[in-house]
Every structure is written in C-alpha cells, then in structure tokens.
Design an enzyme around this catalytic site. Structure first.
Site, PDB file in Angstrom:
ATOM      1  N   ASP A  63       0.690  -1.147  -0.080  1.00 51.78           N
ATOM      2  CA  ASP A  63      -0.090  -0.064  -0.038  1.00 51.78           C
ATOM      3  C   ASP A  63       0.889   1.138  -0.107  1.00 51.78           C
ATOM      4  O   ASP A  63       1.797   1.185  -0.311  1.00 51.78           O
ATOM      5  CB  ASP A  63      -0.840  -0.111   1.162  1.00 51.78           C
ATOM      6  N   HIS A 108      -3.633   6.095   3.438  1.00 54.09           N
ATOM      7  CA  HIS A 108      -4.512   4.765   2.838  1.00 54.09           C
ATOM      8  C   HIS A 108      -3.649   3.655   3.514  1.00 54.09           C
ATOM      9  O   HIS A 108      -4.587   2.647   4.055  1.00 54.09           O
ATOM     10  CB  HIS A 108      -4.373   4.996   1.450  1.00 54.09           C
ATOM     11  N   SER A 147     -10.974  -0.674  -1.182  1.00 50.46           N
ATOM     12  CA  SER A 147      -9.777  -0.643  -0.299  1.00 50.46           C
ATOM     13  C   SER A 147     -10.101  -0.910   1.202  1.00 50.46           C
ATOM     14  O   SER A 147      -9.155  -1.340   1.757  1.00 50.46           O
ATOM     15  CB  SER A 147      -9.053   0.824  -0.263  1.00 50.46           C
TER      16      SER A 147
END
Lengths: 668, 108
Positions: free
Chosen positions: A42, A126, A459
């Site tokens: 990520d 994220h 996600s």
C-alpha cells in the site's frame, strides 16, 4: 475499525475472537490472529499509531517475530529525508519496506513528489488505514475529530503487520499511485519474507488473468499465502470488477449498521435527510449555490462544484464576498476529493455545506471543514431551485451517530460483475464485506492532520477479508488459502438490496455473499484448488501456457474448461445446449456427514446434480457434477442465476451460479 | 514512441532442477496449499540463482536494457527500461512468456 467487528459478530460469545482466546490487545495471552503476519502492499505506514505498538503500559505484549518470518525494517535514508529509523519497526509492525524504482528511486520521488517521505512512512494515510483495519491492535482510543466514535480495533487484532510501501501520494492525500513493477517487487518481497496473508487495496486488471500482479498472486497463493484484493470502485456500472485471478479473493464493498444521519432544513420548511458527521448545528444562515458563489473570472467548467485553490491551478472557485457567513450548496463530482469541497467553502468564509451527489452514488460520512450534510442526487433540483430564491436560508442539524441500522447494502461505488476476463466462466467479485465509512488509523500529512479518519472504498473491504483470513488461519492452521476463501464464500449471506439471490444483478454485486465469519469458521465442506488446477484453467482461458504443459495436464485427468476449475462458484459464459461441470468438496469437519443438494433459480434451465447426496468422512473428498440443459423456456443470451446449496442439517454450503444460454447452432 | 520505458518481462517457468536432498523448485512447482518459500533454503537459493541467471541472459541479448528488478519468489521475470524495439525483441525470445509495459495503479 470502530464498529464493523460487532457487525460481523467477531466480538459475540461464539464469535471468532472468542474462539481464538479473545482480542487480548493489552495482554500477553494468545488471541485473535496470534502470530499471523498480514502483508499490506500500500502507501506505507505511520508507525507511531497505537494500532501498531507492541507494548501496553510500556510492557512488551508481542514476543519476538513469528517463527519463520524473515522481513526486515528499512534503514533511514541518508540523503534529504529523516522520516524513518529502522527502530520504528517492532514486534507488532514486524517489517516496513518501500519500492520506488519505477519512479526513478528516491531521486525520482523527490523530484516528482517532493512532499513524500523517502521511506516506508505513509504520507497518504491509505496504507495506515488498511493495515490498522486488517490487523491493528484491539481497543485503541480514537483522538481528534473522530473521538466520539470511541475505540477502534483491527479485524485480527493480534496479527502482525508487514508494510510494503509501493504507492506514493499526491500532495492533498486524495489518492496514491504506483507502478506495476514496484507492486510486483513488493509482492515478491512479501512472499520471500514469509507473510501469511496479503492485502492489496489497489486497482488492477479486469481483463487479464496473467497481468503481472495477478501472476505474482498466483504464486503467492501457491506458497500458502491468502490474498485479498479490492474489486474496484467503478460501480454501479456492470462489468467493472477487477482482479480476476481465481486464486485470490476479490472483495466488493458494502455498508454496515452504523448510521451517521444528518439533515438540512430549508427556510421553506422542507427537510432533507442524508449523511453527516456535523458535531454542531449551524443556521439558519443564508444559502447560496456554488455556481452563484463563483469568483468572477474563474472558469473551471463545473456548474455548482466547489473547488479549493489546490484543485484549481491555485485559484479558489468561491468568492469570499459572496460566501462569507453562508451555507453553500455544492455538487459532488469531478476529480475533487469530497472533503476539498467543504475546504473551499471554509476558505471562502462559508459556515456550512449542503453536498449533493451529481448522480446516483454513495453517501459518505466525512470529516468536513464546515458542518455538512451529504444528500442524494435526487434532492438536487428542489434544493437548488429554493437556493436561487431571494432570502433563501438553511439550517444544518447536528448529526446523530447510532448502531443498529439496516445493513448491509452494496455500496454504490463498488465494482461489479460480470467479469470481463474469462468470457463469463469466472464469477467475480467473490465476496462482499464492509467498505463504506470505515474508521481506522491514518497518517496525518495526507489526512488534514488527523490520526484517525473515515474512508470508503473496496480498499476498505479488502482488509476486512484479509483480517478474517488471518483469524481463520489462526483457527485452522492446516487450511490452505483456497480453503479459507471457500469457507468465506460458501457461508455468506445476502445483501439487502432488494433483489432475489437468484437475480444475476445481485450476484454480480455480492459474489457469493456477505462474509459471515462465525459460520466461515465451521463451513463443513470446502472447495480446494492448486497450481496444476490453475494452470489447467489458464490453458482453457488464455494462450499463455505452453501446449505441451496443457496436454500433460489434460492427460493427467484435468479439465481445461475454465468452468471446471474447482471454485465455490459456478460460471458458464455460454451454455451451448448442455454442459456438465464438476466439483470436488473436502469435509473439514471432524465428523462424517451426508449432504443433500438443492438448486434454486435458473428459470427455464434444466439442472441435474449427480449424485444429489454426498457422504463424506472427515478429511475426505467427494465429487459431484452439475448438468445444465437449455430448455424451450430458457431465456437466451441473458444472464441467468441461481444458487446451489449442500446441507447436512448443520452446515449450508452455498455456491452462486451465473450463466448465459444459447441453443446449439445459435449465434451470440 | 521510441523512448525507453519500463517493461515487466515474464519468463517461462524454469525446469525443476535436481539438488542435493531431492528435487526442489519455487512456489510455482509446489503442490496445492504448499509450504512457504524459504530463501535461505540452499535448494531455493540455488534455484533462484538459476532463475536470475536466465533472466540476465535474456536481457543481455538486447543491448542496453537497464534492469530495475529481478523477481524470483512470486514471479519469474524482471523489470527493465527498454525501448519498444527492445521489448519486441525480448518478447520474441524463447523462454519469454510476455512483456508488459509498466502500468500505473492507484488506491481503491
């Protein structure tokens, strides 16, 4: 997250956490996901977050690295960046590394993304969000604007985290991008390090089973690693689902039962209810549309959208002289992060925002810069008409946060089938899991300085499944990744979108269904497959495998028809008259059982299951075939759907079926 | 169009080689639900060295190709900066399964 563990039943008396000895985030005893390493590929990691601490009250609560795990911690960069120190890893965050050769290495990143950290440190937020969702510590106090939500926990709170940064952020944190060559490098390293689970909340191919990351995941799965990947955020259009590989688990996104309700009341008395996190009411205040509030001379071609300067070549869209003290009606859309619209309002002196979708889309609980209510597109015309009248006012009410709402529904943005790759012989997504308005830890730089934030996307649903896989692997160390995938698929429930589970539209949204972890812990039967099966599948669905290898597989008794891959779902791209598919199940219970088959749906198609009962001893396998026959009443060339269920009175092992039919000789 | 860019070159699985202690390859040769790869295992180490040698030999056939990654544990191949002509030349080599241009991906 703050509430999805409860929604999934993990914290119930018979839930997976209890079965594994409890979450025990602050104790030394074993617990949920103990010693399972989740590799998160990520945007990096914010190591200071309590979700990744190996201590409680300064005492170590994680002892050493899990046996066989070899990952190391990146060293501090010597040039131009002091964001990292190898000591930032610990017994919880067992690895943090980064990959940026495709950008030109550190020098390239420094030139193109000067705000980014030249280290595993997460700028975007994220990666920290997905990692803390999958395996963050139990009972972490939330701080900042999200503090009213209380505590958060990862799905597998005793798992270890291995962070592989291969996505690099834009400056405002609205997205992070990377290149396939760096992603494959990260996957390769995660496999070499010995992770047990990989989470991949990253876009991917929808057409190519052997796109490099899909191929890398095939071998990761072959090495015993469970892979969860995002289905994509291109919904509600059909045919948008990504990550086609049958060796990985592709996850759609749904809602959960925590509601964040807000409303706006217009001066004419009309009240519109939507989603909000406003912690205080505002108004009545004059209301103005984004179009009417436009700074003169600004041309950005989007009617009532509200752009901050950072999204508009350095020029704000809104005129402070028109906006100060007012509530602004802004349309969602374009490439603007949702929170940037309220930032534009705040920067122009506005006191509130009515945020309305431009088309049918999700309603999201976001932390906005001014009190905001987010409404559906259907409210636009009435509100904008009223806002255009002289003396128009509005009041935004204080939001109400509550659990126990009706859920799950499919998130509007969630990508859905049919899968483009494989001509209909493969069903994707595989499952659906919570992915809308998920609260987890983030990295402050890309998240407006916050340590915790809500995010929405597939996600967010993928790490729920990665965490569940860690729990199931802890509970059943002898299960393969495909057994875990099968257990999650065959025990799913239906989303509440209103369609029957024999409607192909529903199956293309939810796949096999919404994950039900307690049931997945005891699925009864599982569908296994391995490298030779996947290679045979590739023989029948691509031109990438050498003919000799395919001939050998076929001579060895394997079918090369992609529909015959031993998955817990059945897809037939074009049923030409009749077709028989075969499946093999393995009894993973400790008792022998006799299962009976039932089939629902598939109107007008003749379906025969042979044999229709299976008696399977513990650890043993049994095979069956399903013959589909086009009849006179069969609707041709449209997708038809159904469900095949095997039940023994205790377990229900359910597989979705999707097919299109034609009469022999007919042209598509 | 003739500018170099990064490509990902996928090589065909190399035959399993007999090593002391028995035949052993990497993940792609293991049975279903197979054990994890241990890079420190001498057999795995020898096999990965073998794969890297094949990769270097393939790249050496196109002059000037600049490698950025060698993959061995989950993908038999490498990433390299190549011109389109070099990429096409590589793709035509025996033992090369595919040559993919590097593509951008993003968060979901």
């Amino acid at each position: 997250t703050s509430s999805t563990e409860g929604f999934l039943g993990l914290d119930s008396e018979d839930g997976l956490w209890a079965q594994l000895g409890g979450p025990t985030g602050g104790k030394k005893t074993p617990g949920a996901g103990e010693d399972i390493v989740i590799g998160v590929i990520d945007s990096g990691i914010w190591p200071e977050v309590a979700s990744f601490s190996d201590r409680s009250d300064k005492k170590l609560v994680y002892q050493g690295k899990p046996k066989g795990f070899r990952g190391t911690c990146a060293s501090a960069e010597k040039v131009g960046d002091d964001s990292w120190d190898a000591n930032l890893c610990n017994n919880k965050l067992v690895t943090a590394q980064y990959f940026n050769a495709a950008w030109g290495g550190n020098e390239g990143v420094a030139q193109q993304l000067p705000w980014e950290f030249l280290s595993p440190r997460d700028y975007n937020g994220h990666g920290t969000h997905t990692a803390s969702t999958a395996g963050g510590n139990y009972g972490v106090d939330v701080t900042g604007p999200a503090a009213p939500f209380g505590e958060i926990s990862g799905i597998a709170p005793r798992a270890r985290i291995a962070a592989y940064k291969a996505l690099w952020s834009v400056e405002d944190g609205s997205t992070a991008t990377g290149y396939t060559s760096d992603m494959v490098a990260a996957i390769d390293k995660a496999v070499a390090d010995g992770v047990d689970v990989i989470n991949y909340s990253v876009s991917g191919s929808s057409t190519d089973f052997l796109e490099p990351t899909e191929a890398a995941f095939l071998n990761a799965a072959a090495a015993g690693i469970f892979v969860a990947a995002s289905a994509g955020n291109s919904g509600p259009d059909a045919g948008t689902v990504a990550h086609p590989g049958p060796w990985l688990t592709t996850v759609a996104a749904g809602t959960h039962d925590r509601t964040t309700t807000g409303a706006v009341v217009l001066g004419n008395g009309a009240r519109y209810e939507g989603v909000s996190l406003s912690n205080a009411a505002v108004g009545p205040a004059p209301v103005i549309t984004g179009a009417a509030a436009r700074l003169s001379g600004v041309s950005i071609g989007a009617g009532a959208r509200c752009y901050p300067a950072s999204d508009n070549n350095g020029k704000p869209a809104l005129d402070p002289a028109k906006v100060t003290g007012k509530i602004v009606l802004c349309e969602r859309g374009g490439d603007i992060a949702r929170v940037n619209s309220s930032r534009a309002v705040a920067e122009a002196g506005g006191v509130g925002m009515i945020f309305v979708n431009a088309f049918g889309n999700s309603l999201n609980a976001d932390f906005h810069s001014v009190p905001t209510v987010h409404l559906q597109d259907t409210e636009w015309s009435a509100i904008s008409a009223y806002a255009a009248t002289a003396g128009a006012t509005a009041t935004i009410e204080k939001a109400v946060i509550a659990n126990g709402g009706t859920a799950p529904f499919t998130a509007e943005f969630s990508s859905r089938g049919p899968l483009v790759a494989g001509n209909g012989d493969v069903l994707k997504p595989d499952v659906i899991a919570p992915g809308q308005d998920i609260l987890a830890a983030v990295a402050p730089p890309g998240q407006g300085g916050m340590d915790f934030n809500l995010m929405s996307g597939t996600s967010m649903s993928a790490p729920h499944v990665a965490g569940l896989a860690a729990l199931l692997q802890g509970l059943h160390p002898d299960w393969s990744p495909m057994a875990i995938k099968s257990a999650l698929m065959t025990t799913g429930s239906d989303v509440l979108d209103g369609e029957a589970n024999t409607d192909p539209n529903l199956i293309f949204k939810q796949g096999a269904g919404h994950v039900q972890p307690t049931s997945a812990a005891d699925p009864g039967l599982v569908y296994e497959s391995g490298v030779d099966d996947w290679t045979a599948f590739l023989c029948g669905s691509t031109r990438s495998v050498a003919d000799a290898a395919c001939d050998d597989l076929e001579a060895g008794g394997r079918s090369l028809d992609p529909s015959d891959l031993n998955t817990p779902s059945i897809g037939i791209g074009l049923l030409d008259g009749t077709q028989t598919v075969t499946r093999t199940v393995k009894n993973v219970d400790d008792k022998a059982a006799t299962y009976s088959a039932t089939v629902s749906g598939l109107a007008g198609v003749g379906v025969t299951v042979e044999p229709s009962t299976l008696t399977v001893a513990p650890g043993e396998t049994a095979s069956y075939s399903v013959t589909f026959a086009v009849g006179e009443e069969t609707q041709l060339f449209d997708y038809l759907a159904g469900q095949l269920s095997w039940t023994d009175g205790t377990h229900t092992v359910r597989s979705p079926i999707v097919l299109r039919a034609k009469q022999p000789g007919d042209e598509d | 169009a003739a500018q170099p860019q990064t490509y990902i070159v996928q090589m065909a699985p190399a035959p399993v080689v007999a090593y002391e202690g028995g035949e052993k390859g990497l993940a792609s040769t293991k049975p279903r639900g197979g054990a994890k790869v241990d890079p420190a295992d001498p057999a795995v180490e020898a096999y990965s060295t073998h794969l890297k040698g094949q990769q270097r030999a393939a790249l050496a056939k196109v002059k000037g190709g600049k490698p950025s990654y060698s993959y061995v544990y989950s993908f038999n191949g490498f990433a390299a900066e190549l011109t389109p002509a070099q990429a096409a030349e590589l793709e035509a080599q025996p033992g090369v399964v595919s040559v993919h241009p590097d593509e951008a991906v993003e968060t979901d």
